[in-house]
Write a protein that holds these residues in place. Sequence first.
Motif, PDB file in Angstrom:
ATOM      1  N   LEU B  41     -15.538 -20.169 -44.652  1.00  0.00           N
ATOM      2  CA  LEU B  41     -15.355 -20.434 -43.347  1.00  0.00           C
ATOM      3  C   LEU B  41     -16.813 -20.730 -42.884  1.00  0.00           C
ATOM      4  O   LEU B  41     -17.615 -20.716 -41.499  1.00  0.00           O
ATOM      5  CB  LEU B  41     -14.841 -19.575 -41.953  1.00  0.00           C
ATOM      6  CG  LEU B  41     -12.905 -20.529 -42.287  1.00  0.00           C
ATOM      7  CD1 LEU B  41     -12.457 -19.745 -41.156  1.00  0.00           C
ATOM      8  CD2 LEU B  41     -12.730 -21.995 -42.534  1.00  0.00           C
ATOM      9  N   TYR B 230      -9.037 -24.747 -37.533  1.00  0.00           N
ATOM     10  CA  TYR B 230     -10.952 -24.166 -37.410  1.00  0.00           C
ATOM     11  C   TYR B 230     -11.509 -25.234 -37.229  1.00  0.00           C
ATOM     12  O   TYR B 230     -12.999 -25.228 -37.669  1.00  0.00           O
ATOM     13  CB  TYR B 230     -11.553 -24.066 -39.029  1.00  0.00           C
ATOM     14  CG  TYR B 230     -10.340 -22.617 -39.782  1.00  0.00           C
ATOM     15  CD1 TYR B 230     -10.319 -21.007 -39.045  1.00  0.00           C
ATOM     16  CD2 TYR B 230      -9.339 -22.779 -40.288  1.00  0.00           C
ATOM     17  CE1 TYR B 230      -9.042 -20.186 -39.380  1.00  0.00           C
ATOM     18  CE2 TYR B 230      -8.375 -22.696 -41.073  1.00  0.00           C
ATOM     19  CZ  TYR B 230      -7.730 -20.712 -39.811  1.00  0.00           C
ATOM     20  OH  TYR B 230      -6.991 -20.249 -40.700  1.00  0.00           O
ATOM     21  N   SER B 232     -13.385 -25.442 -34.770  1.00  0.00           N
ATOM     22  CA  SER B 232     -14.392 -25.361 -33.757  1.00  0.00           C
ATOM     23  C   SER B 232     -15.702 -23.916 -34.021  1.00  0.00           C
ATOM     24  O   SER B 232     -17.128 -23.926 -34.300  1.00  0.00           O
ATOM     25  CB  SER B 232     -14.045 -24.489 -32.558  1.00  0.00           C
ATOM     26  OG  SER B 232     -12.716 -23.187 -33.027  1.00  0.00           O
ATOM     27  N   LEU B 233     -15.557 -24.261 -35.758  1.00  0.00           N
ATOM     28  CA  LEU B 233     -15.827 -23.027 -36.824  1.00  0.00           C
ATOM     29  C   LEU B 233     -16.318 -23.940 -37.345  1.00  0.00           C
ATOM     30  O   LEU B 233     -18.091 -24.146 -37.744  1.00  0.00           O
ATOM     31  CB  LEU B 233     -15.358 -22.179 -37.514  1.00  0.00           C
ATOM     32  CG  LEU B 233     -14.308 -21.193 -36.295  1.00  0.00           C
ATOM     33  CD1 LEU B 233     -13.766 -19.740 -37.383  1.00  0.00           C
ATOM     34  CD2 LEU B 233     -15.827 -20.285 -36.247  1.00  0.00           C
TER      35      LEU B 233
END
Lengths: 513, 260
Positions: B41, B230, B232-233
């Motif tokens: 990520l 994910y 926001s990552l």
Amino acid sequence: MTMIDRRGVLLGGTSLLGAAALPASSRAQTAEPRRGGTLTVGFDDNARTMDPTFSIQFSERQVLFLIYNTLTTIGTDFSIQPELARSWTIENEGKRYVLRLQAGVKFHDGTDFDAAAVKYNFDRRLDERVNSPQRSVLRPVIDNVEVVAPHVVAINLRTPYPSLLADLADRAGLMVSPTAAERLGQDFGRNPVGTGAFTFRQWVQGTSITLERNANYWEQGRPYLDRVVFRTIPNQIIGMQRLIVGEVDYVDSLTPEHIRQVEGRDGIVVQQARVGRWYSLQWQVDKPPFNNPLLRRAIAHALDRDRINTITMGGRGTIANGPVPPGLWWSSPDSVVHNHDPARARQLLAEAGIAPGTEITLAAPSDPLLRQIVQLVSEQLGAVGLRVVLAPVAQSEYYARTVQRAINFTPMAWTQRADPDGLFFILFHSRGFANSTGYNSPDLDAALDAARATTDVEARRRLYARAKEIVVTDLPYVPLYFAAEYAAVSRRIQGWVWTPDQIPRFRYAWRAS
Amino acid sequence: MTARRFRLGLGVALVAIIALAGLLAPWIAPFDPNASGADVLSGATATHWMGTDDLGRDVYSRVLHGARISLLVGPLAALVTAIIGVPFGLLAGYARGRLNQFLVQVMDLFIALPNLVLALIITVMVGATLLNIVLVLGIVMWPEMARLVRGQVMSLRETPFIEAARSIGCKPSRILAFHIWPNIMRIVAAQMAIAVSAAIFTAASLGFLGLGLPPPAADWGSMVQSGFDYLSLNPLLSLAPGAAVALTVLGFYLVGRSVE
């Protein structure tokens, strides 16, 4: 004591008494508890009933422990402590448990809690016509329950059963009002009446469950909150967003990837469970191709669990060499370990007569973590020459299909229980109700039966060490790791406890101003 | 005219870029699209232009390889659409009386069913493999093609040159094959390009709903879906495959519309 306890849509495993830690910060509170306020809990809503007699879902118990009390309770260190039973003695070589009950406890409907109520609760669970899912576990163990005095009750067993007290801290020990249960019948599950710190107010299916403070609660001065609301969150990601904006105060079942969004954020505390769920792979050891022990060992050696831990847990999980996490009284040294050794794996495959390129089907449930795990497993088995076909299966179906033995090879997750008999017996004993691998080892059954027949802790420790060794050698499951699991909580919420079963207890929580 | 030229040019350019990306993916992708990595990520970096996903796989390489799947699924599904839809449309357009009524009603029945829902149900039943997805998409999309072909045949059927062919004793099969079909080929080709874009879009929707090709296939729709957790990552986890779907669909659609 518990039944199949699926983590609903979220995680496929089962759980009873699990291993978690008391958050250190909530223990070290110096502030005085404050009365009033509402706690809003982010909730995986797969709840079906609020009657503990019929409860099987994991999520239900977060609510049940507020509406009801249990006879015993489980401490944060796995110790068994008094609750509705103030003390107990074990007689007749472990076959008679005499419980002395708290006096002056009343159900929410005003009726008294006494020995007759306890007897009613057990008789109801044991009654064939009631068809409680707990019956299949309790019936072989409990012979009868006897009212000795108004506040003394005896449970007579057919055989010694050392984990009874731990069971009484879970579903089997949640006491419902006999009067209300008789009056409401089938509707009791929607109108629950217990002795607990909160009374049931409203349940909007799929949206929220609302509980209100029990002003007449028997523990003086408690609880502190006016209201607890369990609000459904569709998944943990959305739960985290709601936590950040303050719509909910608590979200759990979080992975290291989830908490990257909130770690270090003001007003939110992240807490890690001391022992997370046990992740493993399981297969049917009585059917091809996994009835070949060489294949099972080859796969165990082919897996690089460190790498799976690094990628899916940021390295924060604990590698498992068996079903028992370190740090429990029944933990034992790992005498049999299947190290990551691809060369050995290839050699074992050759000995097993399995040609390179042989196809194996692995179930791929839709839970994100299980999906990650199966893709890594597929990659690692590919490296030793097995071709893994991933077969997608809906999260809501996969556990049921595993139990029906329609799925041969699948990832699995279980929480720890307060007594080793819990997981060992149900998963590995040939008569275990959750034994879905077809595993049948007379040696193991003998060890588990012997461990049930004694209350000597040292003897039990040795027997479970032996049991673990047998299981790890035979490999009905390939252990992967104990997950790193977290709860993220608003800093204002204090006094809650995350017990070893991974069910948060909000009974004594309060909201700081 | 110029607007149409521009649309055609843009469409062809988009299709060409995607086709090249797909064809050359094994050589131009910097990483194996299915190889996991310890850098999980990560955001966009010099090594990973679009970051990495939840297994540390390179998103850029996966998007490139995803083009191969879309370029296989789209045209093959369009082909299935044509194989079922064109003969059906020819027959429905040329036939009269009871047979005509029957064929039209079958067509209307299929048109009345929502494509995606029908595709979902069939995919759940037969399982998501490449072949199944192609067949399912062809099966849910053929009525559009059949309706178009039928309309064309019906107007052609009344023209003097067909009348003439009929009057000198040509059999219907001969009329359809040698007199009508050559006149509608161009429209069928245009409709096929549109069918390609619809098929890619529907396949991505299936993937997004969890019925794409099983993991670890770099299926754009599935990638959009799994990236959601994910956002926001690394928002590119969903945005990059999503943009790829949008551009491919747009490309084929523009080509189809301009040729028509």
